[in-house]
Design a protein around this motif. Structure first.
Motif, PDB file in Angstrom:
ATOM      1  N   LYS A  93      -6.913  79.626  23.893  1.00 17.46           N
ATOM      2  CA  LYS A  93      -7.613  78.343  23.997  1.00 17.46           C
ATOM      3  C   LYS A  93      -7.938  77.795  22.618  1.00 17.46           C
ATOM      4  CE  LYS A  93     -10.788  78.950  27.522  1.00 17.46           C
ATOM      5  NZ  LYS A  93     -12.027  78.814  28.129  1.00 17.46           N
ATOM      6  N   SER A  94      -8.402  78.684  21.722  1.00 17.43           N
ATOM      7  CA  SER A  94      -8.784  78.216  20.392  1.00 17.43           C
ATOM      8  C   SER A  94      -7.555  77.692  19.652  1.00 17.43           C
ATOM      9  CB  SER A  94      -9.493  79.316  19.603  1.00 17.43           C
ATOM     10  OG  SER A  94      -8.592  80.328  19.224  1.00 17.43           O
ATOM     11  N   MET A  95      -6.385  78.290  19.900  1.00 20.22           N
ATOM     12  CA  MET A  95      -5.171  77.790  19.255  1.00 20.22           C
ATOM     13  C   MET A  95      -4.796  76.422  19.807  1.00 20.22           C
ATOM     14  SD  MET A  95      -2.416  80.632  18.384  1.00 20.22           S
ATOM     15  CE  MET A  95      -2.003  81.056  20.039  1.00 20.22           C
ATOM     16  N   MET A  96      -4.954  76.261  21.118  1.00 15.73           N
ATOM     17  CA  MET A  96      -4.639  74.980  21.752  1.00 15.73           C
ATOM     18  C   MET A  96      -5.560  73.900  21.201  1.00 15.73           C
ATOM     19  SD  MET A  96      -2.295  75.560  24.081  1.00 15.73           S
ATOM     20  CE  MET A  96      -2.313  74.237  25.248  1.00 15.73           C
ATOM     21  N   ILE A  97      -6.865  74.240  21.147  1.00 18.62           N
ATOM     22  CA  ILE A  97      -7.850  73.239  20.713  1.00 18.62           C
ATOM     23  C   ILE A  97      -7.574  72.826  19.266  1.00 18.62           C
ATOM     24  CG2 ILE A  97     -10.305  72.931  20.175  1.00 18.62           C
ATOM     25  CD1 ILE A  97     -10.805  74.596  22.790  1.00 18.62           C
ATOM     26  N   ARG A  98      -7.256  73.835  18.449  1.00 20.22           N
ATOM     27  CA  ARG A  98      -6.945  73.541  17.048  1.00 20.22           C
ATOM     28  C   ARG A  98      -5.693  72.647  16.961  1.00 20.22           C
ATOM     29  NH1 ARG A  98      -7.509  75.826  11.707  1.00 20.22           N
ATOM     30  NH2 ARG A  98      -5.498  75.662  10.658  1.00 20.22           N
ATOM     31  N   GLY A  99      -4.689  72.977  17.773  1.00 20.56           N
ATOM     32  CA  GLY A  99      -3.453  72.189  17.778  1.00 20.56           C
ATOM     33  C   GLY A  99      -3.714  70.752  18.197  1.00 20.56           C
TER      34      GLY A  99
END
Ligand SMILES: [Zn+2]
Ligand SMILES: [Zn+2]
Length: 345
Positions: A93-99
């Motif tokens: 999720k944190s990678m998605m949000i950052r992306g």
């Protein structure tokens, strides 16, 4: 939408037209990945497993990423993709949000970055866009689990807390494997006691044998408790199961206690495979354990009555290697039988 950093993980679109990404989970230092059971009522949930499939299982499995795993603790069967741990999901999720943040920043930057402020007319609107810092990617590490297991049916490698009932890959019952391993450990203690005695004196050897006997009885109580809980949870609603389980208390420290619980609630005769003399001898071993655990190893009247022979009260109870091995053999019979009744191997 263009997801920049996430682009490397893109695998296409789903049937509904949603963007799809595929992220590889990181292996820990032992080459295992963490998994968490999807059953809310599962008590332990977390385990780790290898991503290497044994040759014999290749044909059975097909697409490993969509394979149905078995929870080693509660036996829940579910798609591999539903076994992600909370930590792994947070990481993704944190990678998605950052992306997404990055993509929006770039988009906004492009749209508003150098636009001249509008002037004239009744009012002017000014939009300024400042690049903010990106949310960071959350890191995760798999938990350390002491019990590494190689399934004796399909040789798959996995790690668990304590003991488990199933192999996550082939789903077959493996609690007997844990039990046998614990018995082997006790046998080693018994066989080493002679050598330790020669090296450090008879007292140390006696104490080792006493501990070994306590361990044997501990295995009886521990494994039967574990098996009872597993079977009761399968049979009843969560609430009813917990009520029954709470009643165990110290009942499995007595042969008749364990017998009654299994007979009444699961229709299993735990002592089915013991002869009368074997049961009596096990009964005496339980009495010995009581003396060791609660009376500093000194014979009391209660024990003397049970032993049905004259022994001086307050004299030291002597434990011989054979006492431990005989008890161990009976416990092996009782527990193996009960476990196999609950989870056919
Ligand atoms: Zn589970
Ligand atoms: Zn297996």
């Amino acid at each position: 939408m263009d997801f920049d950093e996430l682009e490397q993980y893109r695998t296409g679109k789903s049937e509904e037209g949603h963007d799809q990404f595929s992220v590889s989970l990181k292996l820990d230092e032992d080459g295992l990945i963490g998994r968490e059971c999807s059953n809310e009522d599962c008590e332990t949930k977390y385990f780790k497993m290898s991503m290497t499939i044994p040759d014999e299982m290749e044909n059975v499995i097909g697409d490993f990423s969509q394979y149905e795993l078995t929870c080693p603790y509660c036996g829940t069967l579910d798609n591999m993709q539903h076994f992600h741990t909370t930590e792994q999901i947070e990481w993704i999720k944190s990678m998605m949000i950052r992306g997404i943040h990055k993509t929006f920043q770039n988009m906004l930057g492009k749209t508003f970055g150098n636009r001249p402020k509008s002037r004239g007319g009744m009012f002017s609107i000014s939009i300024e866009y400042k690049k903010g810092s990106l949310p960071s990617v959350r890191h995760y590490a798999e938990e350390k689990l002491k019990q590494e297991v190689v399934c004796d049916k399909c040789i798959f490698n996995y790690a668990i807390y304590g003991v488990s009932f199933h192999c996550p890959l082939c789903g077959k019952g493996n609690i007997l494997q844990h039990f046998e391993r614990s018995l082997e450990t006790i046998k080693i203690l018994v066989s080493e006691s002679e050598r330790i005695g020669k090296e450090h004196g008879a007292r140390v050897a006696e104490s080792m044998l006493g501990n070994a006997l306590e361990d044997v009885i501990g295995l009886f109580e521990g494994f039967l408790k574990y098996a009872y809980r597993y079977a009761i949870r399968k049979k009843h609603t969560k609430e009813d199961a917990e009520k029954l389980i709470q009643k165990i208390r110290v009942n499995f420290q007595r042969l008749t206690g364990a017998e009654e619980f299994f007979r009444r609630d699961l229709a299993i005769e735990v002592f089915q495979n013991l002869t009368v003399p074997e049961r009596e001898s096990l009964e005496l071993s339980f009495a010995k354990r009581h003396v060791l655990t609660h009376n500093l190893g000194l014979i009391d009247e209660k024990y003397r009555d049970k032993a049905q022979r004259w022994e001086r009260v307050s004299s030291e109870l002597v434990i011989e290697p054979d006492d431990v091995l005989t008890a161990l053999e009976s416990v092996r019979k009782v527990v193996s039988y009960t476990l196999t009744e609950i989870i056919p191997v």
